[in-house]
Design an enzyme around this catalytic site. Structure first.
Site, PDB file in Angstrom:
ATOM      1  N   HIS A 156       0.840  -1.196   0.000  1.00  0.00           N
ATOM      2  CA  HIS A 156       0.000   0.000   0.000  1.00  0.00           C
ATOM      3  C   HIS A 156       0.879   1.251   0.000  1.00  0.00           C
ATOM      4  O   HIS A 156       0.710   2.145  -0.822  1.00  0.00           O
ATOM      5  CB  HIS A 156      -0.932   0.009   1.217  1.00  0.00           C
ATOM      6  CG  HIS A 156      -1.552   1.339   1.493  1.00  0.00           C
ATOM      7  ND1 HIS A 156      -2.526   1.894   0.687  1.00  0.00           N
ATOM      8  CD2 HIS A 156      -1.314   2.253   2.477  1.00  0.00           C
ATOM      9  CE1 HIS A 156      -2.866   3.082   1.168  1.00  0.00           C
ATOM     10  NE2 HIS A 156      -2.149   3.325   2.246  1.00  0.00           N
TER      11      HIS A 156
ATOM     12  N   HIS B  66      14.757  13.165  12.003  1.00  0.00           N
ATOM     13  CA  HIS B  66      13.578  13.247  12.872  1.00  0.00           C
ATOM     14  C   HIS B  66      12.735  11.966  12.757  1.00  0.00           C
ATOM     15  O   HIS B  66      11.819  11.769  13.543  1.00  0.00           O
ATOM     16  CB  HIS B  66      12.741  14.506  12.616  1.00  0.00           C
ATOM     17  CG  HIS B  66      12.146  14.634  11.252  1.00  0.00           C
ATOM     18  ND1 HIS B  66      12.085  15.823  10.589  1.00  0.00           N
ATOM     19  CD2 HIS B  66      11.589  13.730  10.418  1.00  0.00           C
ATOM     20  CE1 HIS B  66      11.499  15.649   9.407  1.00  0.00           C
ATOM     21  NE2 HIS B  66      11.196  14.375   9.284  1.00  0.00           N
ATOM     22  N   HIS B  67      13.053  11.136  11.766  1.00  0.00           N
ATOM     23  CA  HIS B  67      12.378   9.842  11.685  1.00  0.00           C
ATOM     24  C   HIS B  67      13.049   8.803  12.568  1.00  0.00           C
ATOM     25  O   HIS B  67      12.614   7.663  12.629  1.00  0.00           O
ATOM     26  CB  HIS B  67      12.368   9.341  10.240  1.00  0.00           C
ATOM     27  CG  HIS B  67      11.579  10.239   9.331  1.00  0.00           C
ATOM     28  ND1 HIS B  67      10.238  10.091   9.144  1.00  0.00           N
ATOM     29  CD2 HIS B  67      11.948  11.314   8.600  1.00  0.00           C
ATOM     30  CE1 HIS B  67       9.809  11.031   8.304  1.00  0.00           C
ATOM     31  NE2 HIS B  67      10.829  11.786   7.975  1.00  0.00           N
TER      32      HIS B  67
ATOM     33  N   ARG C  76       1.540   1.157  15.106  1.00  0.00           N
ATOM     34  CA  ARG C  76       1.199   1.010  13.689  1.00  0.00           C
ATOM     35  C   ARG C  76       1.708  -0.327  13.166  1.00  0.00           C
ATOM     36  O   ARG C  76       2.517  -0.978  13.813  1.00  0.00           O
ATOM     37  CB  ARG C  76       1.784   2.170  12.877  1.00  0.00           C
ATOM     38  CG  ARG C  76       3.293   2.226  12.887  1.00  0.00           C
ATOM     39  CD  ARG C  76       3.839   3.509  12.298  1.00  0.00           C
ATOM     40  NE  ARG C  76       3.810   3.515  10.831  1.00  0.00           N
ATOM     41  CZ  ARG C  76       4.688   4.185  10.068  1.00  0.00           C
ATOM     42  NH1 ARG C  76       5.659   4.888  10.624  1.00  0.00           N
ATOM     43  NH2 ARG C  76       4.590   4.161   8.760  1.00  0.00           N
TER      44      ARG C  76
ATOM     45  N   GLU D 258      11.934  13.253  -0.070  1.00  0.00           N
ATOM     46  CA  GLU D 258      10.853  12.600  -0.810  1.00  0.00           C
ATOM     47  C   GLU D 258       9.474  13.086  -0.341  1.00  0.00           C
ATOM     48  O   GLU D 258       8.592  13.305  -1.157  1.00  0.00           O
ATOM     49  CB  GLU D 258      10.973  11.080  -0.651  1.00  0.00           C
ATOM     50  CG  GLU D 258       9.774  10.270  -1.093  1.00  0.00           C
ATOM     51  CD  GLU D 258       9.546  10.263  -2.593  1.00  0.00           C
ATOM     52  OE1 GLU D 258      10.484  10.633  -3.335  1.00  0.00           O
ATOM     53  OE2 GLU D 258       8.437   9.900  -3.013  1.00  0.00           O
TER      54      GLU D 258
ATOM     55  N   SER E 146      -1.579  27.171  -5.355  1.00  0.00           N
ATOM     56  CA  SER E 146      -1.229  28.567  -5.629  1.00  0.00           C
ATOM     57  C   SER E 146      -1.750  29.035  -6.983  1.00  0.00           C
ATOM     58  O   SER E 146      -1.766  30.233  -7.255  1.00  0.00           O
ATOM     59  CB  SER E 146       0.291  28.753  -5.601  1.00  0.00           C
ATOM     60  OG  SER E 146       0.820  28.248  -4.403  1.00  0.00           O
TER      61      SER E 146
ATOM     62  N   LYS F  86       3.615  30.118   3.400  1.00  0.00           N
ATOM     63  CA  LYS F  86       2.743  29.720   2.299  1.00  0.00           C
ATOM     64  C   LYS F  86       1.281  29.746   2.720  1.00  0.00           C
ATOM     65  O   LYS F  86       0.437  30.308   2.016  1.00  0.00           O
ATOM     66  CB  LYS F  86       3.114  28.315   1.829  1.00  0.00           C
ATOM     67  CG  LYS F  86       4.424  28.328   1.104  1.00  0.00           C
ATOM     68  CD  LYS F  86       4.678  27.000   0.450  1.00  0.00           C
ATOM     69  CE  LYS F  86       5.597  27.170  -0.714  1.00  0.00           C
ATOM     70  NZ  LYS F  86       4.958  27.663  -1.919  1.00  0.00           N
TER      71      LYS F  86
ATOM     72  N   TRP G  18       7.045   0.160   3.849  1.00  0.00           N
ATOM     73  CA  TRP G  18       7.519   0.893   2.666  1.00  0.00           C
ATOM     74  C   TRP G  18       8.911   1.468   2.903  1.00  0.00           C
ATOM     75  O   TRP G  18       9.588   1.862   1.970  1.00  0.00           O
ATOM     76  CB  TRP G  18       6.533   2.000   2.279  1.00  0.00           C
ATOM     77  CG  TRP G  18       6.680   3.291   3.055  1.00  0.00           C
ATOM     78  CD1 TRP G  18       6.185   3.538   4.303  1.00  0.00           C
ATOM     79  CD2 TRP G  18       7.372   4.473   2.645  1.00  0.00           C
ATOM     80  NE1 TRP G  18       6.526   4.812   4.692  1.00  0.00           N
ATOM     81  CE2 TRP G  18       7.252   5.407   3.695  1.00  0.00           C
ATOM     82  CE3 TRP G  18       8.076   4.845   1.504  1.00  0.00           C
ATOM     83  CZ2 TRP G  18       7.811   6.678   3.635  1.00  0.00           C
ATOM     84  CZ3 TRP G  18       8.639   6.118   1.447  1.00  0.00           C
ATOM     85  CH2 TRP G  18       8.502   7.022   2.507  1.00  0.00           C
TER      86      TRP G  18
ATOM     87  N   ASP H   3       6.253  21.806 -26.448  1.00  0.00           N
ATOM     88  CA  ASP H   3       6.305  20.468 -25.859  1.00  0.00           C
ATOM     89  C   ASP H   3       7.393  20.457 -24.801  1.00  0.00           C
ATOM     90  O   ASP H   3       7.969  21.486 -24.480  1.00  0.00           O
ATOM     91  CB  ASP H   3       6.618  19.417 -26.943  1.00  0.00           C
ATOM     92  CG  ASP H   3       6.038  18.056 -26.570  1.00  0.00           C
ATOM     93  OD1 ASP H   3       6.491  17.496 -25.557  1.00  0.00           O
ATOM     94  OD2 ASP H   3       5.121  17.583 -27.262  1.00  0.00           O
TER      95      ASP H   3
ATOM     96  N   THR I 258       6.738  27.035   5.613  1.00  0.00           N
ATOM     97  CA  THR I 258       5.426  26.443   5.360  1.00  0.00           C
ATOM     98  C   THR I 258       4.337  27.400   5.838  1.00  0.00           C
ATOM     99  O   THR I 258       3.322  27.598   5.159  1.00  0.00           O
ATOM    100  CB  THR I 258       5.299  25.095   6.088  1.00  0.00           C
ATOM    101  OG1 THR I 258       6.485  24.333   5.826  1.00  0.00           O
ATOM    102  CG2 THR I 258       4.106  24.325   5.614  1.00  0.00           C
TER     103      THR I 258
ATOM    104  N   HIS J  56      13.134  11.966   3.605  1.00  0.00           N
ATOM    105  CA  HIS J  56      12.499  13.232   3.950  1.00  0.00           C
ATOM    106  C   HIS J  56      12.350  14.171   2.761  1.00  0.00           C
ATOM    107  O   HIS J  56      11.256  14.665   2.527  1.00  0.00           O
ATOM    108  CB  HIS J  56      13.107  13.925   5.161  1.00  0.00           C
ATOM    109  CG  HIS J  56      12.245  15.072   5.518  1.00  0.00           C
ATOM    110  ND1 HIS J  56      11.093  14.946   6.257  1.00  0.00           N
ATOM    111  CD2 HIS J  56      12.256  16.351   5.083  1.00  0.00           C
ATOM    112  CE1 HIS J  56      10.450  16.091   6.288  1.00  0.00           C
ATOM    113  NE2 HIS J  56      11.137  16.966   5.578  1.00  0.00           N
TER     114      HIS J  56
ATOM    115  N   TYR K  62       8.720  15.929   0.700  1.00  0.00           N
ATOM    116  CA  TYR K  62       8.499  17.250   0.112  1.00  0.00           C
ATOM    117  C   TYR K  62       8.321  17.174  -1.384  1.00  0.00           C
ATOM    118  O   TYR K  62       7.600  17.991  -1.979  1.00  0.00           O
ATOM    119  CB  TYR K  62       9.599  18.227   0.537  1.00  0.00           C
ATOM    120  CG  TYR K  62       9.267  18.700   1.917  1.00  0.00           C
ATOM    121  CD1 TYR K  62       8.312  19.686   2.095  1.00  0.00           C
ATOM    122  CD2 TYR K  62       9.798  18.078   3.040  1.00  0.00           C
ATOM    123  CE1 TYR K  62       7.908  20.057   3.350  1.00  0.00           C
ATOM    124  CE2 TYR K  62       9.395  18.440   4.298  1.00  0.00           C
ATOM    125  CZ  TYR K  62       8.453  19.432   4.452  1.00  0.00           C
ATOM    126  OH  TYR K  62       8.052  19.775   5.692  1.00  0.00           O
TER     127      TYR K  62
ATOM    128  N   SER L 295      13.250   6.202 -13.941  1.00  0.00           N
ATOM    129  CA  SER L 295      12.123   6.951 -14.489  1.00  0.00           C
ATOM    130  C   SER L 295      12.036   8.346 -13.880  1.00  0.00           C
ATOM    131  O   SER L 295      11.916   9.344 -14.591  1.00  0.00           O
ATOM    132  CB  SER L 295      10.840   6.165 -14.224  1.00  0.00           C
ATOM    133  OG  SER L 295       9.729   6.999 -14.272  1.00  0.00           O
ATOM    134  N   SER L 296      12.130   8.431 -12.554  1.00  0.00           N
ATOM    135  CA  SER L 296      12.018   9.748 -11.911  1.00  0.00           C
ATOM    136  C   SER L 296      13.154  10.670 -12.301  1.00  0.00           C
ATOM    137  O   SER L 296      12.949  11.867 -12.495  1.00  0.00           O
ATOM    138  CB  SER L 296      12.076   9.615 -10.394  1.00  0.00           C
ATOM    139  OG  SER L 296      10.941   9.015  -9.921  1.00  0.00           O
TER     140      SER L 296
END
Ligand code: HEM
Ligand SMILES: [Cu+2]
Lengths: 532, 291
Positions: free
Chosen positions: A77, A307-308, A455, A260, A273, A336, A146, A106, A333, A258, A262, A174-175
């Site tokens: 998932h 922080h993880h 979890r 990622e 925006s 924004k 994950w 293009d 943040t 991290h 963002y 790909s990315s």
């Protein structure tokens, strides 16, 4: 054969036909469409896995699945939603919108663009094949979460882990190619007069996201490569017996991970925006501060990864550094959120579906941001870590953040893509059912999390039963509401709605993309528009 | 050459190569895993690799033909340059992951295993015999990972290899200057010299690996020192192989009369790549061999 498009030379109708149009495409719109449909398909697959999880958690005890299979559900998932839904949807939106917004015909590198897309079915084909084989009783699919921490994924990973590793490699290629393309397009294909500080915010956020991607996807590739050699060739990067360290895996993973997260929110910031000024009929408040805030968030995202890992064991100086650095992110943040609200202030607002999703985004993403701030307080995180509180946090930022942003964008731009207005009534139904069910789904997770429910466990103790039942009801409701979305998109795309869209589509819309007719011509701008 | 060519846009024709690329890579990775799992060659792997070769050959041929036919304008050229530069940046980050692992292992993991900071009891109860000295010549658990006997010195072969690669960076630059001045002959000579230096580097590297495996006990599975050593130098060697191949293609194309004094993006891209490989080597020489 030359395909140079000359001035005053209309190539609009030179659309390739048949399946070749999609397989061999060099067209940013067709490739964008494929990305978006791929993402939509993955959304339903990943969603189905989530419903398996919620069905199992509807009441305490083991009902439907074995714990081993439950682990595979949470793992796939997460992987599918992150790499198969949010990221491809963003790339699809970038493909469609960036050339139109900067006045280009293009993308800069159209063939590489097509390659970036077609690698995804390969990568996810491999990953999903491992799940199908698991269901058929032939070994286990990836089951380590994950985040694939060592040694769960190295010493104890099932055989399918090696396929998973290469699938991540393909996604990474790909990315990286996708972001190189976006960078080249933005740097090189802007219409005359389109200076950097005139670019729409969506283009800016994707520009910065693309840099994040090329900086961290290779690091992820390095991490899975070390996993591969640890598993198969006797290296000991993540094995303390050979002088390595499993905690090192977490550092490398989160150095990717991290930024990622963002990567998964900045393009949504961009979409919001665009939408808020359109429906508030005002210019965006604080354009340049938006750009600088995005850049600061991107920079800070590289120095907060641990922080993880507060509970993993780090020197105190490290714990403190990562706590304060993480808190700093709340500042840009906040800028924004402040700017979006100020844009709406005294605007003449209307509330079409894109705007509804945008406003829900601002509220609900902010809730996720606040729980993030709670989590980044190191001593508090010792309590919250690995509980449902974290799950609540990242689903607020990812579902009601990233995914709502994407849905807002789809409603916003669908008329431009198809030439037809979507069904507004259905859109509102989709919005209201989603926004209610998503809160029924995720809000209770805060409470069970704070009360200590861990979890990634298929069973729980009795005092968590009510909130879990509630969340499961919300989950099924939310899942089925998305069928309204699917139906609405198909109906619009097939022209079954009564209203045709004008070029400008929305009364308050500004920008190059709205100067094109709807549906936009096959090659967006064959001659460069002049930007004042 | 104009710097900006905005009133004419170029869009390539639809192409089968991206799809071939997907099939090639997917086949290769499935073949690779099957080979690893079976412990013997799975026939899917060579099929995949052949497809990859076909992909490179076919796609690049198509691009070269288009380029020679003068289809690419200045804007396309700039897109290619931007693409190549950021591709190299992504490669830098790939190596950064392994350098990061090396630094983490040396600075943190090893010291902590040796009892530093607040890890005294970990050290005492798990592996009291472990000594925190780099390179790690006694692994925490020597029954699982047999440690190497000695350190790979910096001032023998590796120093020579440094000289070889640095020289090759100079020769490729001389070749580039010759190309820009329109002198075909020196271009070919210096480019050939660069290819030769690349090959010499690779031969010396193979020599070094053979020595490490047969005489020093320094192997991929000899603990963290061997892991980082072979991962870093191995991926670097792989990049040198790619770079040498690309230089060879440039050499053949130069001999065929491709490239003009002001239009030779492919050559420059390969030269950039070569410099990048060179810089990575300097990092390796300092942190893997020397310090
Ligand atoms: C104000 C901004 C944010 C702060 C301060 C913040 C802070 C944190 C912290 C401290 C954790 C670790 C919790 C733990 O495991 O104990 C966490 C987890 C997480 N955050 Fe955030 N966060 C913020 C924004 C975001 C955004 C924008 C996203 C994505 C769009 C995001 C996605 C995630 C994810 C996916 C995880 C969980 C990863 C996992 O363990 O599976 N966060 N956040
Ligand atoms: Cu984070």
């Amino acid at each position: 054969m030359s395909a140079v498009i000359e001035e005053h030379h209309d190539h609009h109708d030179h659309k390739p036909t048949g399946i070749g149009r999609w397989l061999f495409s060099t067209n940013h719109k067709d490739i964008g469409t494929m990305y978006l449909w791929f993402s939509f398909l993955m959304f339903f697959i990943g969603g189905t896995l989530a419903l398996v999880i919620r069905a199992e958690l509807f009441e305490p005890g083991l009902q439907f699945v074995e714990p081993e299979f439950f682990n595979q559900m949470t793992t796939l998932h997460g992987l599918i939603m992150v790499f198969g839904v949010i990221m491809p949807a963003f790339v699809g939106l970038a493909n469609w919108m960036v050339p139109m917004m900067i006045g280009a015909p293009d993308m800069a590198l159209p063939r590489m663009n097509n390659w970036s897309f077609w690698l995804l079915p390969g990568a996810f084909g491999i990953l999903i094949a491992s799940l199908i084989m698991s269901i058929m009783g032939m070994g286990s699919a990836p089951n380590f979460g994950w985040t694939f921490y060592a040694p769960l994924s190295t010493t104890y990973g099932p055989a399918s882990t090696d396929y998973f590793i290469f699938s991540v490699h393909l996604m990474g290629i790909s990315s990286i190619m996708g972001s190189i393309n976006i960078i080249a397009t933005i740097m090189n294909m802007r219409a005359p007069g389109m200076t950097y500080m005139k670019m729409p915010i969506f283009v800016w956020t994707w520009f910065i996201t693309a840099y994040l991607l090329i900086a961290v996807m290779p690091v992820l590739a390095g991490a899975v490569t070390m996993m591969l050699t640890d598993r198969n060739f006797g290296t000991s990067f993540f094995n303390a017996a050979g002088g390595g360290d499993p905690v090192m895996f977490q550092h490398i993973f989160w150095f990717f991970g991290h930024p990622e997260v963002y990567i998964m929110i900045l393009p949504s910031f961009g979409i919001i925006s665009e939408i808020v000024p359109t429906f508030a009929r005002k210019k965006i408040f604080g354009y340049s501060s938006m750009v600088y805030a995005t850049a600061s968030i991107a920079f800070l995202s590289f120095i907060v990864w641990a922080h993880h890992m507060f509970t993993t064991g780090m020197p105190v100086a490290g714990e403190l550094f990562f706590m304060y650095a993480t808190m700093l992110i709340a500042v840009p943040t906040g800028v924004k959120v402040f700017n979006w609200v100020s844009t709406m202030w005294k605007g003449s607002m209307t509330f079409e579906t894109p705007m509804l999703f945008a406003i829900a985004f601002i509220f609900l993403f902010t809730i996720g941001g606040f729980t993030g701030l709670m989590l980044c307080i190191t001593p508090a995180d010792f309590q919250y870590h690995d509980t449902y509180f974290v799950v609540a946090h990242f689903h607020y930022v990812l579902v009601t953040g990233a995914a709502f942003g994407i849905m807002a964008g789809v409603y916003f731009w669908l008329p431009k893509w198809t030439g037809n207005m979507y069904d507004e009534t259905l859109g509102k139904w989709h919005f209201w059912t989603s926004v209610i069910s998503v809160n029924v789904l995720f809000f209770p997770m805060h409470f069970v999390g704070l009360a200590g429910m861990p979890r990634r466990i298929p069973d729980y103790s009795l005092q968590f039963a009510e909130f879990n039942a509630m969340a499961s009801v919300g989950a099924f409701a939310f899942g089925f509401c998305q069928l309204i979305f699917l139906y609405n998109v198909i109906k619009t795309a097939r022209g079954k709605t009564s209203v045709k869209a004008t070029g400008q589509v929305w009364e308050g819309a500004h920008g190059l993309e709205w100067t094109l007719p709807s549906p936009a011509p096959f090659h967006s701008f064959t001659t460069p528009p002049q930007v004042k | 050459m104009s710097t900006s060519n905005h009133d004419e846009y170029y869009i390539p024709e639809p192409s089968k190569w991206p799809l071939v690329g997907t099939i090639a890579l997917t086949t290769t990775v499935i073949g690779a895993v099957n080979t690893i799992h079976a412990g013997e060659l799975s026939m899917i792997l060579p099929v995949g690799l052949l497809l990859v070769a076909y992909l490179f050959f076919g796609w690049f041929s198509a691009v070269i033909d288009e380029s020679m036919a003068g289809q690419y304008n200045a804007q396309v050229d700039r897109s290619f340059r931007i693409g190549m530069l950021w591709f190299i940046f992504s490669e830098v980050m790939f190596f950064a992951a392994f350098f990061g692992a090396l630094f983490y292992a040396r600075v943190f993991a090893m010291e902590w295993l040796g009892g530093a900071s607040n890890n005294a009891s970990t050290h005492e109860y798990l592996w009291p015999a472990f000594e925190a000295v780099w390179p790690v010549l006694t692994n925490p658990d020597n029954s699982l990972f047999v440690a190497p006997e000695e350190k790979m010195g910096a001032w023998g072969l590796p120093a020579w290899n440094t000289a070889v690669l640095l020289t090759s960076s100079v020769t490729v630059t001389i070749a580039h200057h010759a190309l820009r001045a329109g002198h075909r002959k020196p271009l070919i000579i210096w480019l050939a010299a660069t290819v030769a230096l690349g090959v010499i580097f690779l031969i010396l590297q193979v020599e070094e690996y053979a020595h490490a495996y047969s005489e020093m006990g320094l192997t991929l599975d000899s603990g963290i020192y061997g892991s980082t050593f072979f991962m870093l130098t191995g991926f670097h060697g792989f990049h040198v192989t790619m770079g040498t191949t690309m230089l060879l293609v440039m050499l053949i194309r130069s001999m065929k009369g491709h490239f003009t004094a002001d239009k030779h993006f492919a050559f420059e891209a390969v030269a950039w790549y070569w410099h990048f490989v060179d810089v990575v080597w300097l990092g390796l020489f300092i942190f893997v061999y020397w310090l």
